[in-house]
Every structure is written in C-alpha cells, then in structure tokens.
Write an enzyme that holds these catalytic residues in place. Structure first.
Site, PDB file in Angstrom:
ATOM      1  CE  LYS A  13      34.981  70.049  36.080  1.00 34.34           C
ATOM      2  NZ  LYS A  13      34.373  70.374  35.175  1.00 34.34           N
ATOM      3  NE  ARG A  88      33.324  64.771  32.244  1.00 36.83           N
ATOM      4  CZ  ARG A  88      34.063  65.252  33.238  1.00 36.83           C
ATOM      5  NH1 ARG A  88      34.894  64.662  33.706  1.00 36.83           N
ATOM      6  NH2 ARG A  88      34.511  66.223  31.752  1.00 36.83           N
ATOM      7  NE  ARG A 127      41.649  72.602  29.832  1.00 33.66           N
ATOM      8  CZ  ARG A 127      40.591  72.335  30.623  1.00 33.66           C
ATOM      9  NH1 ARG A 127      40.319  71.832  31.596  1.00 33.66           N
ATOM     10  NH2 ARG A 127      40.021  71.270  30.095  1.00 33.66           N
ATOM     11  NE  ARG A 161      42.629  67.436  28.850  1.00 29.66           N
ATOM     12  CZ  ARG A 161      41.506  67.294  29.204  1.00 29.66           C
ATOM     13  NH1 ARG A 161      41.086  68.516  30.569  1.00 29.66           N
ATOM     14  NH2 ARG A 161      40.283  67.211  29.055  1.00 29.66           N
ATOM     15  NE  ARG A 172      36.090  68.205  26.861  1.00 26.18           N
ATOM     16  CZ  ARG A 172      37.044  69.077  26.564  1.00 26.18           C
ATOM     17  NH1 ARG A 172      37.728  69.678  25.349  1.00 26.18           N
ATOM     18  NH2 ARG A 172      38.393  69.514  28.011  1.00 26.18           N
TER      19      ARG A 172
HETATM   20  P1  ADP Z   1      38.072  72.256  34.430  1.00 22.04           P
HETATM   21  O1  ADP Z   1      38.735  71.739  35.124  1.00 22.04           O
HETATM   22  O2  ADP Z   1      36.448  72.754  35.056  1.00 22.04           O
HETATM   23  O3  ADP Z   1      38.090  71.676  32.812  1.00 22.04           O
HETATM   24  P2  ADP Z   1      40.252  74.484  34.262  1.00 22.04           P
HETATM   25  O4  ADP Z   1      40.400  74.624  35.829  1.00 22.04           O
HETATM   26  O5  ADP Z   1      41.299  73.173  33.920  1.00 22.04           O
HETATM   27  O6  ADP Z   1      38.631  74.120  34.191  1.00 22.04           O
HETATM   28  O7  ADP Z   1      39.809  75.578  33.341  1.00 22.04           O
HETATM   29  C1  ADP Z   1      40.027  76.395  31.749  1.00 22.04           C
HETATM   30  C2  ADP Z   1      40.667  77.165  32.055  1.00 22.04           C
HETATM   31  O8  ADP Z   1      39.762  78.328  32.222  1.00 22.04           O
HETATM   32  C3  ADP Z   1      42.232  77.035  32.285  1.00 22.04           C
HETATM   33  O9  ADP Z   1      43.242  77.811  31.257  1.00 22.04           O
HETATM   34  C4  ADP Z   1      42.073  78.038  33.944  1.00 22.04           C
HETATM   35  O10 ADP Z   1      43.153  78.965  33.393  1.00 22.04           O
HETATM   36  C5  ADP Z   1      41.081  79.169  32.905  1.00 22.04           C
HETATM   37  N1  ADP Z   1      40.321  79.297  33.885  1.00 22.04           N
HETATM   38  C6  ADP Z   1      39.775  78.554  35.372  1.00 22.04           C
HETATM   39  N2  ADP Z   1      39.000  79.656  35.740  1.00 22.04           N
HETATM   40  C7  ADP Z   1      38.449  81.546  35.596  1.00 22.04           C
HETATM   41  C8  ADP Z   1      38.432  82.024  35.717  1.00 22.04           C
HETATM   42  N3  ADP Z   1      37.181  82.022  37.019  1.00 22.04           N
HETATM   43  N4  ADP Z   1      38.141  83.177  34.874  1.00 22.04           N
HETATM   44  C9  ADP Z   1      39.056  83.029  33.984  1.00 22.04           C
HETATM   45  N5  ADP Z   1      39.327  82.038  33.418  1.00 22.04           N
HETATM   46  C10 ADP Z   1      39.431  81.104  34.170  1.00 22.04           C
HETATM   47  P1  ADP Z   2      36.815  68.431  31.471  1.00 17.76           P
HETATM   48  O1  ADP Z   2      36.174  68.768  32.802  1.00 17.76           O
HETATM   49  O2  ADP Z   2      38.027  69.532  30.600  1.00 17.76           O
HETATM   50  O3  ADP Z   2      35.805  68.163  30.297  1.00 17.76           O
HETATM   51  P2  ADP Z   2      38.233  65.894  31.977  1.00 17.76           P
HETATM   52  O4  ADP Z   2      40.116  66.307  32.149  1.00 17.76           O
HETATM   53  O5  ADP Z   2      37.415  65.838  33.570  1.00 17.76           O
HETATM   54  O6  ADP Z   2      37.743  67.144  31.532  1.00 17.76           O
HETATM   55  O7  ADP Z   2      37.943  64.276  31.416  1.00 17.76           O
HETATM   56  C1  ADP Z   2      38.312  64.498  30.219  1.00 17.76           C
HETATM   57  C2  ADP Z   2      37.732  63.638  29.559  1.00 17.76           C
HETATM   58  O8  ADP Z   2      37.655  62.032  30.046  1.00 17.76           O
HETATM   59  C3  ADP Z   2      35.544  63.794  29.098  1.00 17.76           C
HETATM   60  O9  ADP Z   2      35.869  64.167  28.011  1.00 17.76           O
HETATM   61  C4  ADP Z   2      35.533  62.337  29.679  1.00 17.76           C
HETATM   62  O10 ADP Z   2      35.759  61.680  27.897  1.00 17.76           O
HETATM   63  C5  ADP Z   2      36.668  61.168  30.037  1.00 17.76           C
HETATM   64  N1  ADP Z   2      35.878  61.356  31.949  1.00 17.76           N
HETATM   65  C6  ADP Z   2      36.604  62.042  32.351  1.00 17.76           C
HETATM   66  N2  ADP Z   2      35.633  61.762  33.673  1.00 17.76           N
HETATM   67  C7  ADP Z   2      34.904  61.252  33.159  1.00 17.76           C
HETATM   68  C8  ADP Z   2      33.760  60.550  33.813  1.00 17.76           C
HETATM   69  N3  ADP Z   2      33.487  60.979  35.234  1.00 17.76           N
HETATM   70  N4  ADP Z   2      32.820  59.433  33.386  1.00 17.76           N
HETATM   71  C9  ADP Z   2      33.076  59.609  32.087  1.00 17.76           C
HETATM   72  N5  ADP Z   2      33.781  60.055  31.224  1.00 17.76           N
HETATM   73  C10 ADP Z   2      34.703  60.775  31.836  1.00 17.76           C
END
Ligand code: ADP
Ligand code: ADP
Ligand code: ZN
Length: 214
Positions: A13, A88, A127, A161, A172
């Site tokens: 995302k 979420r 990541r 992180r 998660r």
């Molecule tokens: P999210 O915001 O959904 O948690 P991220 O965009 O941070 O996910 O992506 C998680 C990790 O995977 C990052 O280190 C990113 O560089 C990598 N990543 C994102 N999209 C892809 C993909 N299509 N294929 C392989 N790795 C990816």
């Molecule tokens: P990722 O997409 O990698 O799971 P985020 O950066 O979106 O992580 O979120 C990190 C943490 O922040 C989540 O595990 C949760 O604890 C909290 N969080 C983020 N967005 C929300 C939401 N919309 N509702 C509840 N908790 C949230």
C-alpha cells in the site's frame, strides 16, 4: 480524486501510494505514519497508541476516526488523497461514509491488493525506509540502485520499524483477517471495489492500479 488502498500489512500500500502521489498530484494519508509521528512526539495520542502498535493490535476506532477526520480538512488534501491503512474495521468504514457525506466528499476508487499471507512475513521483515525522505526499500525486492544510498535524496541513513518483526507480523495478519477483511465485502456490496494482483512486480502493480482508475 480520492482513493483507498486495501490490503494486509506488506501488501504494498505504502509503496504504491507514493507512486500515485507523484503520478496524480494527490497526497498519501497513512494512519500508521500519522500514529508513528504521535508516538515519536510523546503526545497523549501517541502514548495511547504505542503499546497497541508494538503488539500488532489495532488502535481504538474513536482515536483513529478523529485523527483522520481532522487531517482531511487540511488544505493539502484539497487536490485529493490516498487513504493508506484506513479504514481497518467496519465501524471505521461506516464513520468514513458519514464523514465524507458531512464534508461533501466522494470516494472515487477502492483498490484491493490481493496477496498471499505467506509472502507477507518476508516483505515485512525485509522492509526499511530512508530516514531522510521516507522512501521505501526492501532487503531483496527493492534495493537502492547504489548500496547504502537513497535513490531519491542521496541520504545514507536508513531505519526499520520496531513492529516489523516476524512475531508481530503474525498478530497483524490475524488482526487483518478478523477485523479488516470484512470491509472488502462492505465495498464490494457498494460496487466501488476493484482488485489488483499485489503479488506482481512493483511496476506491474502500479500499471494495474492506473488501469483500474482509468
Ligand atoms: P504496506 O504499506 O502495505 O504495509 P509496503 O508498501 O511498505 O506495504 O511494502 C512492504 C515491503 O514490501 C516493502 O519493503 C516494499 O519495498 C516491498 N514491496 C512492496 N510491493 C512489492 C511487490 N509488489 N513485490 C515485492 N516487494 C514489494
Ligand atoms: P502496515 O500497513 O504495515 O500494517 P501501518 O503503518 O498501516 O502498518 O500501521 C501500523 C500500526 O498502526 C498498526 O499495526 C496498528 O496498530 C496501527 N494502525 C494504523 N492504522 C490503523 C487504523 N486505521 N486502525 C487501527 N489501528 C491502526
Ligand atoms: Zn531518501
């Protein structure tokens, strides 16, 4: 244009939101990033969120809804935005509907990023981001062109992180399936849902999203 990206932790995302920001001149609103700013500043909100985030659970709906509601009133949201990590839960999705109708806004596209859970652990544990500009990287899948130097800003300082570890990822993913996945049905029923293959290469995913947006 107002977009929403839906998918489990590691789906890509944030990666796609940053590319869409550049392509469409809209801004990324990541509730995770917003919460991390609060935690780092030691605010009351941050204090409430810290432990829950460390454990991989979800922060309370009220707190999140208030945070996003005031954020989208800022001037920089006028040109459009990408919701990343919100909503979420079903109450958050319902609150967003109310918020949008109160503010006279419309959600244009909801994009679901379909991925395999098994692959998310490796994505999350590998990541990291540039400490200077926030550009996202991965140990295996998205390395900087020159090792140790950020492609975007030339910075050499990177960070990971504290919740990006194998244990927390499991909680998660569980939280995602129990509390977030039901909202996919919510948007499918409304007819606003589009799906892309989040397992494809990063560029390919961007192309699929742009095709869906039209
Ligand atoms: P999210 O915001 O959904 O948690 P991220 O965009 O941070 O996910 O992506 C998680 C990790 O995977 C990052 O280190 C990113 O560089 C990598 N990543 C994102 N999209 C892809 C993909 N299509 N294929 C392989 N790795 C990816
Ligand atoms: P990722 O997409 O990698 O799971 P985020 O950066 O979106 O992580 O979120 C990190 C943490 O922040 C989540 O595990 C949760 O604890 C909290 N969080 C983020 N967005 C929300 C939401 N919309 N509702 C509840 N908790 C949230
Ligand atoms: Zn950088």
């Amino acid at each position: 244009m107002k977009l929403m990206l839906l998918g489990p932790p590691g789906a890509g995302k944030g990666t796609q939101a940053k590319r869409l920001e550049d392509a469409y001149g809209i801004i990324q609103l990541s509730t995770g990033d917003m919460l991390r700013v609060e935690v780092a500043s030691g605010s009351d909100l941050g204090k409430q969120a810290k432990e829950i985030m460390e454990s991989g659970g979800l922060v309370s709906d009220d707190l999140i809804i208030n945070m996003i509601s005031s954020r989208i009133d800022h001037d920089d949201c006028k040109g459009g935005f990408i919701l990343d990590g919100f909503p979420r839960t079903t109450p958050q999705a319902e609150a967003l509907d109310t918020m949008f109708s109160d503010k006279g806004m419309k959600l244009d596209h909801v994009i679901e990023m379909k991925v395999d859970d098994d692959a998310m652990v490796e994505r999350i544990t590998g990541r990291y981001t540039c400490a200077g500009c926030g550009a996202g990287y991965h140990d295996s899948f998205q390395k900087p062109k020159e090792e140790g130097i950020c492609d975007k800003c030339g910075g050499t300082d990177f960070k990971r992180r504290s919740d990006d570890n194998a244990e927390t990822v499991r909680s998660r993913l569980e939280a995602y399936h129990e509390q977030t996945a039901p909202i996919i049905t919510y948007y499918r029923d409304k007819g606003t849902l589009k799906s892309v293959d989040g397992m494809a290469a990063i560029d390919e995913v961007t192309t699929q999203i742009k095709d869906e947006i039209g």
